[in-house]
Design a protein around this motif. Structure first.
Motif, PDB file in Angstrom:
ATOM      1  N   PRO A  70       0.782  -1.226   0.028  1.00 55.79           N
ATOM      2  CA  PRO A  70      -0.084   0.033   0.076  1.00 55.79           C
ATOM      3  C   PRO A  70       0.849   1.204   0.250  1.00 55.79           C
ATOM      4  N   THR A  71       0.535   2.319  -0.826  1.00 51.58           N
ATOM      5  CA  THR A  71       1.301   3.517  -0.822  1.00 51.58           C
ATOM      6  C   THR A  71       0.949   4.203   0.229  1.00 51.58           C
ATOM      7  N   ASN A  72       1.863   5.299   0.501  1.00 50.74           N
ATOM      8  CA  ASN A  72       1.393   6.168   1.567  1.00 50.74           C
ATOM      9  C   ASN A  72      -0.088   6.874   1.569  1.00 50.74           C
ATOM     10  N   ASP A  73      -0.490   7.190   0.229  1.00 53.83           N
ATOM     11  CA  ASP A  73      -1.972   7.605   0.415  1.00 53.83           C
ATOM     12  C   ASP A  73      -2.972   6.676   0.645  1.00 53.83           C
ATOM     13  N   ALA A  74      -2.491   5.476   0.281  1.00 46.65           N
ATOM     14  CA  ALA A  74      -3.611   4.281   0.796  1.00 46.65           C
ATOM     15  C   ALA A  74      -3.467   3.971   2.283  1.00 46.65           C
ATOM     16  N   ILE A  75      -2.332   4.146   2.752  1.00 49.22           N
ATOM     17  CA  ILE A  75      -2.278   3.838   4.261  1.00 49.22           C
ATOM     18  C   ILE A  75      -2.964   5.000   4.885  1.00 49.22           C
ATOM     19  N   GLU A  76      -2.581   6.546   4.557  1.00 47.24           N
ATOM     20  CA  GLU A  76      -3.444   7.485   5.449  1.00 47.24           C
ATOM     21  C   GLU A  76      -4.952   7.588   5.143  1.00 47.24           C
ATOM     22  N   ARG A  79      -6.013   5.146   7.441  1.00 54.36           N
ATOM     23  CA  ARG A  79      -5.821   5.459   9.041  1.00 54.36           C
ATOM     24  C   ARG A  79      -6.824   6.458   9.382  1.00 54.36           C
ATOM     25  N   LYS A  80      -7.387   7.044   8.333  1.00 54.68           N
ATOM     26  CA  LYS A  80      -8.711   8.060   8.777  1.00 54.68           C
ATOM     27  C   LYS A  80      -9.943   7.328   8.635  1.00 54.68           C
ATOM     28  N   GLU A  81     -10.104   6.277   7.836  1.00 59.02           N
ATOM     29  CA  GLU A  81     -11.156   5.382   7.726  1.00 59.02           C
ATOM     30  C   GLU A  81     -11.467   4.531   8.961  1.00 59.02           C
ATOM     31  N   THR A  82     -10.331   4.082   9.468  1.00 61.64           N
ATOM     32  CA  THR A  82     -10.475   2.977  10.523  1.00 61.64           C
ATOM     33  C   THR A  82      -9.227   3.303  11.415  1.00 61.64           C
ATOM     34  N   SER A  83      -9.648   4.397  12.526  1.00 63.60           N
ATOM     35  CA  SER A  83      -8.550   4.687  13.223  1.00 63.60           C
ATOM     36  C   SER A  83      -8.062   3.546  14.297  1.00 63.60           C
ATOM     37  N   LYS A  84      -9.159   2.586  14.566  1.00 63.54           N
ATOM     38  CA  LYS A  84      -8.456   1.526  15.586  1.00 63.54           C
ATOM     39  C   LYS A  84      -7.807   0.325  14.881  1.00 63.54           C
ATOM     40  N   SER A  85      -7.518   0.375  13.640  1.00 63.31           N
ATOM     41  CA  SER A  85      -6.787  -0.550  13.070  1.00 63.31           C
ATOM     42  C   SER A  85      -5.412  -0.660  13.706  1.00 63.31           C
ATOM     43  N   THR A  86      -4.756  -1.837  13.333  1.00 66.14           N
ATOM     44  CA  THR A  86      -3.425  -2.033  13.896  1.00 66.14           C
ATOM     45  C   THR A  86      -2.412  -1.059  13.017  1.00 66.14           C
ATOM     46  N   LEU A  89      -3.256   2.436  14.631  1.00 65.88           N
ATOM     47  CA  LEU A  89      -2.417   2.349  16.037  1.00 65.88           C
ATOM     48  C   LEU A  89      -0.994   2.340  16.197  1.00 65.88           C
ATOM     49  N   ALA A  90      -0.612   1.319  15.173  1.00 62.83           N
ATOM     50  CA  ALA A  90       1.163   1.456  15.084  1.00 62.83           C
ATOM     51  C   ALA A  90       1.698   2.790  14.693  1.00 62.83           C
ATOM     52  N   LEU A  91       0.915   3.468  13.786  1.00 67.92           N
ATOM     53  CA  LEU A  91       1.447   4.505  13.238  1.00 67.92           C
ATOM     54  C   LEU A  91       1.306   6.019  14.310  1.00 67.92           C
ATOM     55  N   ASP A  92       0.156   5.899  14.945  1.00 68.65           N
ATOM     56  CA  ASP A  92      -0.426   6.883  15.934  1.00 68.65           C
ATOM     57  C   ASP A  92       0.518   6.476  17.272  1.00 68.65           C
ATOM     58  N   ASP A 207      -3.615   0.803  -4.333  1.00 65.67           N
ATOM     59  CA  ASP A 207      -4.008   1.989  -3.585  1.00 65.67           C
ATOM     60  C   ASP A 207      -4.962   1.997  -2.422  1.00 65.67           C
ATOM     61  N   ARG A 208      -4.920   0.755  -1.727  1.00 64.10           N
ATOM     62  CA  ARG A 208      -5.618   0.719  -0.593  1.00 64.10           C
ATOM     63  C   ARG A 208      -5.210  -0.409   0.100  1.00 64.10           C
ATOM     64  N   VAL A 209      -5.123  -0.326   1.737  1.00 62.29           N
ATOM     65  CA  VAL A 209      -4.661  -1.610   2.462  1.00 62.29           C
ATOM     66  C   VAL A 209      -5.668  -2.578   2.424  1.00 62.29           C
ATOM     67  N   LEU A 210      -5.036  -4.040   2.054  1.00 63.32           N
ATOM     68  CA  LEU A 210      -5.943  -5.087   2.298  1.00 63.32           C
ATOM     69  C   LEU A 210      -6.504  -5.531   3.578  1.00 63.32           C
ATOM     70  N   ASP A 211      -7.858  -5.641   3.646  1.00 68.73           N
ATOM     71  CA  ASP A 211      -8.350  -5.864   4.910  1.00 68.73           C
ATOM     72  C   ASP A 211      -8.219  -7.331   5.375  1.00 68.73           C
ATOM     73  N   THR A 212      -7.298  -7.757   6.416  1.00 70.58           N
ATOM     74  CA  THR A 212      -7.204  -8.920   6.807  1.00 70.58           C
ATOM     75  C   THR A 212      -8.647  -9.680   7.246  1.00 70.58           C
ATOM     76  N   PRO A 213      -9.086 -10.865   6.689  1.00 71.13           N
ATOM     77  CA  PRO A 213     -10.395 -11.387   7.153  1.00 71.13           C
ATOM     78  C   PRO A 213     -10.481 -11.652   8.565  1.00 71.13           C
ATOM     79  N   ARG A 214     -11.429 -11.195   8.869  1.00 68.09           N
ATOM     80  CA  ARG A 214     -11.653 -11.539  10.559  1.00 68.09           C
ATOM     81  C   ARG A 214     -12.489 -12.883  10.726  1.00 68.09           C
ATOM     82  N   ASP A 215     -13.077 -13.035  11.905  1.00 68.62           N
ATOM     83  CA  ASP A 215     -13.566 -14.351  12.154  1.00 68.62           C
ATOM     84  C   ASP A 215     -14.902 -14.318  11.298  1.00 68.62           C
ATOM     85  N   LEU A 216     -15.422 -15.536  11.413  1.00 67.49           N
ATOM     86  CA  LEU A 216     -16.755 -15.984  10.707  1.00 67.49           C
ATOM     87  C   LEU A 216     -17.949 -15.232  11.341  1.00 67.49           C
TER      88      LEU A 216
END
Length: 700
Positions: A70-76, A79-86, A89-92, A207-216
């Motif tokens: 993911p590019t910087n734009d994708a991560i930013e 980061r704004k859309e899911t502020s509680k993602s890993t 949180l790691a960047l903040d 152009d975007r972060v890949l969302d790791t699948p969560r539990d069922l």
């Protein structure tokens, strides 16, 4: 449609060998994945995440891998859309702090989901599953505070997918390559940079972060088309879908549930259908994979003709068939959406329920839950009275009178959900008076199946409440039917035409097996004792005052199987001086006998022919006073002969020990009350004259 061959699990393990001097000759110009990321200003944020997860040695050791970066734009944007993602949180996080998990396992696994352990030189045009380096596993509980082991950290096969790594799909759409698309090739991250080849792999800028699948459970609950089953899942099943490994789900969409009878749906939505929901989910889930091979049922396995059968958690067999156009069915139901990847399995959606016709086997209890009588069911369970409404229902038909939740109040208690009434740890009884609770609830249960057409316009019927005050006989409840026409012809559609004990029936009666349910506008209150039943009637006050003055109130409360004839206040006036005499303090014994003479030692319920003026029959009744009274033509005469026959007015006031009727026109005076002229003169305040007469020798 045939899918291209993808690398097998064994082929994934081979490249995990560390690169050696023989396989990668030393060169000052050799470029690794880390070198390429460091040289490109579009990847500064990704590089920070890799460094924070301490994966730099890992990426350097991999050989022939693929990184979806993911590019910087994708991560930013992420980061704004899911502020509680890993990632966020790691960047903040402040550099002086560490993540809650010192090993940073979650962040590391999210990054592994962007890695393949083989080189993808180009993205296939058709939708193709790819195997990542993410092996989902249950999180560390609690997160360890120990220092992480030494790098490099390589993915360890195992986890929640039967030893398989997590998948993602790639495709080419409108001339561009997309990563992480759905099974139709929609969505996903678009590649936005030229492919970069390095000595130990390739990089696709996306152009975007890949969302790791969560539990069922989270995958199910996040899909709008599965809102119904998500809403119906009890907590225990949510936990199962969260942590049970290598599950394959064939879950019905919202439209599929519309085939159920509305009463069945209302039952499932009641919150008390845990066992049946567990059975339904079990019929739509498999934990053994295709033909019991223990693998997750991804659609890529359906293409193998010998891997198409599944055994559900309920032990039923279902079969997946592939049609000529590439679509699939399971037990004849169309699979609408395939391969919704999850951390502990895979989810497919189907257009119909995989149910047997008799799956629910609705009984009276389940119908009550569907009819919004959950509080009533909760109390039946708390009082150990569920046997009236369960599958066996004591082997007898019952008429159930059930108040709805929105009007439910019993004995002054506002009921709560079932958990309030079930036993907690260390408790040996419900937190209510169980004897009184059972008494109230049994008053809502009538033996036999009373259909609306069986009810007369005014009827008393016996309930399951057997009162000690009635000699162990059934307490009765009044049934009223309003409307015109003969018996069986009155319109009884649940608009207030039928009532039980003053409560109206709401809606039509519901027949279920051998029983029938009437939903009531309010709970029924069993009859109280004679004194409490009479107190609300102001015109009974003189009789009640007499009972209290002679200490007869407790006797009236407890004398079993009695009919109390209470004279109206106006009935005391015709007796003149006799009434005045009885109310003197010196006449308490005579007054007590008068009160006892109004208590018949037999229950004469309203509707008894002896109460009718038209009846020619006559009958003698024993009283608590000891002498008898005689009743005929709806009138009654005391044993003392002080008054003519008095009219009995049937007021239908039920009590815990029998019934109350009203007397009109006078009192019942027993023969034990012997009154002379002197007593009457005393009552007439003629005591001086009586004294002179006695002194003259003309009286005692």
């Amino acid at each position: 449609m045939l899918l291209p061959r993808i690398p097998t699990f064994l082929s994934l393990l081979l490249p995990l060998q560390l690169a050696t001097a023989a396989s990668l000759p030393p060169s000052t110009t050799s470029t690794t994945l880390i070198d390429a990321l460091s040289a490109d200003p579009d990847y500064t944020l990704l590089l920070r995440l890799i460094q924070r997860a301490k994966l730099v040695p890992t990426l350097n050791k991999l050989n022939g891998s693929t990184l979806f970066a993911p590019t910087n734009d994708a991560i930013e944007r992420h980061r704004k859309e899911t502020s509680k993602s890993t990632f966020a949180l790691a960047l903040d996080a402040d550099e002086s702090q560490t993540l809650a998990d010192n090993v940073q396992e979650v962040l590391r696994q999210d990054l592994f989901y962007h890695l393949l352990n083989y080189t993808l030189d180009s993205v296939p045009e058709q939708v193709t599953p790819q195997l990542t380096l993410h092996f989902p596993a249950l999180p560390l509980e609690p997160p360890t505070g120990d220092p992480p082991p030494s790098p490099p950290w390589l993915p360890v096969p195992g986890g929640l997918l039967g030893g398989e790594p997590q998948r993602l799909r790639t495709t080419v759409r409108d001339g561009a390559s997309y990563i992480g698309v759905d099974y139709k090739g929609q969505g996903g991250a678009r590649t936005v940079k030229d492919l970069v080849s390095t000595a130990n792999g390739v990089i696709y800028g996306i152009d975007r972060v890949l969302d790791t699948p969560r539990d069922l459970f989270h995958e199910v609950s996040s899909r709008p088309g599965l809102a119904t089953i998500s809403r119906l899942l009890p907590k225990a099943l949510k936990d199962v879908l969260t942590s049970t490994p290598h599950l394959t789900l064939f879950f019905p969409t919202d439209a599929a549930w519309k085939t159920l009878d509305p009463i069945e749906m209302r039952y499932l939505e009641s919150g008390f259908a845990e066992q049946d929901m567990a059975k339904i989910v079990g019929l739509h889930a498999s934990g053994t994979g295709s033909d019991g091979h223990g693998l997750v049922g991804w659609s890529e396995n359906w293409r193998k003709s010998d891997l198409t059968n599944f055994t559900t958690l309920e032990g039923h067999k279902v079969r997946v068939n592939i049609t000529e156009d590439g679509s699939a069915t399971v037990s004849g139901r169309t699979i609408l959406e395939q391969d919704i990847y999850a951390a502990n399995g895979v989810l497919h959606t189907v257009d119909s329920l995989l149910l047997n016709p008799d799956i629910f086997q609705l009984n009276a209890e389940k119908y009550l839950l569907a009819l919004n009588a959950t509080s009533f069911v909760a109390l039946l369970r708390a009082a150990n009275l569920s046997h009236y409404v369960d599958d066996h229902h004591d082997g007898q038909p019952w008429t159930i009178l059930a108040p709805r939740d929105d009007v439910f109040t019993l004995g002054g208690w506002t009921t709560s959900p079932l958990s309030t009434f079930t036993l907690g740890e260390g408790e040996d009884k419900p937190p209510v008076n169980i004897t009184e609770l059972q008494r109230i609830l049994k008053y809502h249960i009538i033996p036999g199946k009373l259909k609306p057409e069986d009810l007369d316009e005014t009827t008393l019927v016996g309930t399951e409440l057997r009162e000690a005050g009635l000699g162990g006989e059934r307490q009765v409840v009044e049934v009223s039917v309003h409307g015109s026409g003969k018996k069986g012809q009155v319109v009884r559609k649940g608009n207030g035409e039928i009532g039980f004990g003053g409560a109206l029936v709401i809606g039509e009666a519901v027949e279920i097996n051998d029983s029938i349910i009437y939903v009531l506008s309010k709970p029924l209150t069993p009859p109280t004792d004679v004194i409490e039943a009479a107190l609300p009637f102001a015109h009974f006050s003189t009789f009640l005052t007499s009972a209290f003055a002679t200490h007869m109130d407790d006797i009236l409360r407890t004398s079993p199987s009695t009919t109390v004839l209470i004279p109206h206040n106006s009935a005391w006036s015709p007796l003149g001086l006799l009434t005045d005499y009885l109310l003197l303090p010196e006449s308490r014994d005579h007054l007590a006998n008068v009160v006892r003479h109004h208590v018949l030692k037999e229950v004469i319920y309203p509707g008894d022919p002896i109460l009718s003026p038209k009846t020619a029959a006559s009958k003698t009744f024993a009283t608590l006073e000891g002498s008898d009274v005689r009743m005929e033509h709806g009138k009654i005469t005391g044993s003392g002969g002080w008054s003519a026959s008095l009219k009995v007015l049937s007021r239908e006031i039920l009590t815990r020990t029998g019934v109350i009727h009203e007397l009109e026109g006078g009192l019942l005076i027993p023969r034990s009350v012997q009154v002379n002229i002197g007593d009457l003169a005393m009552a007439g305040k003629g005591s001086i004259m009586i004294g002179l007469v006695q002194k003259a020798g003309y009286g005692k």
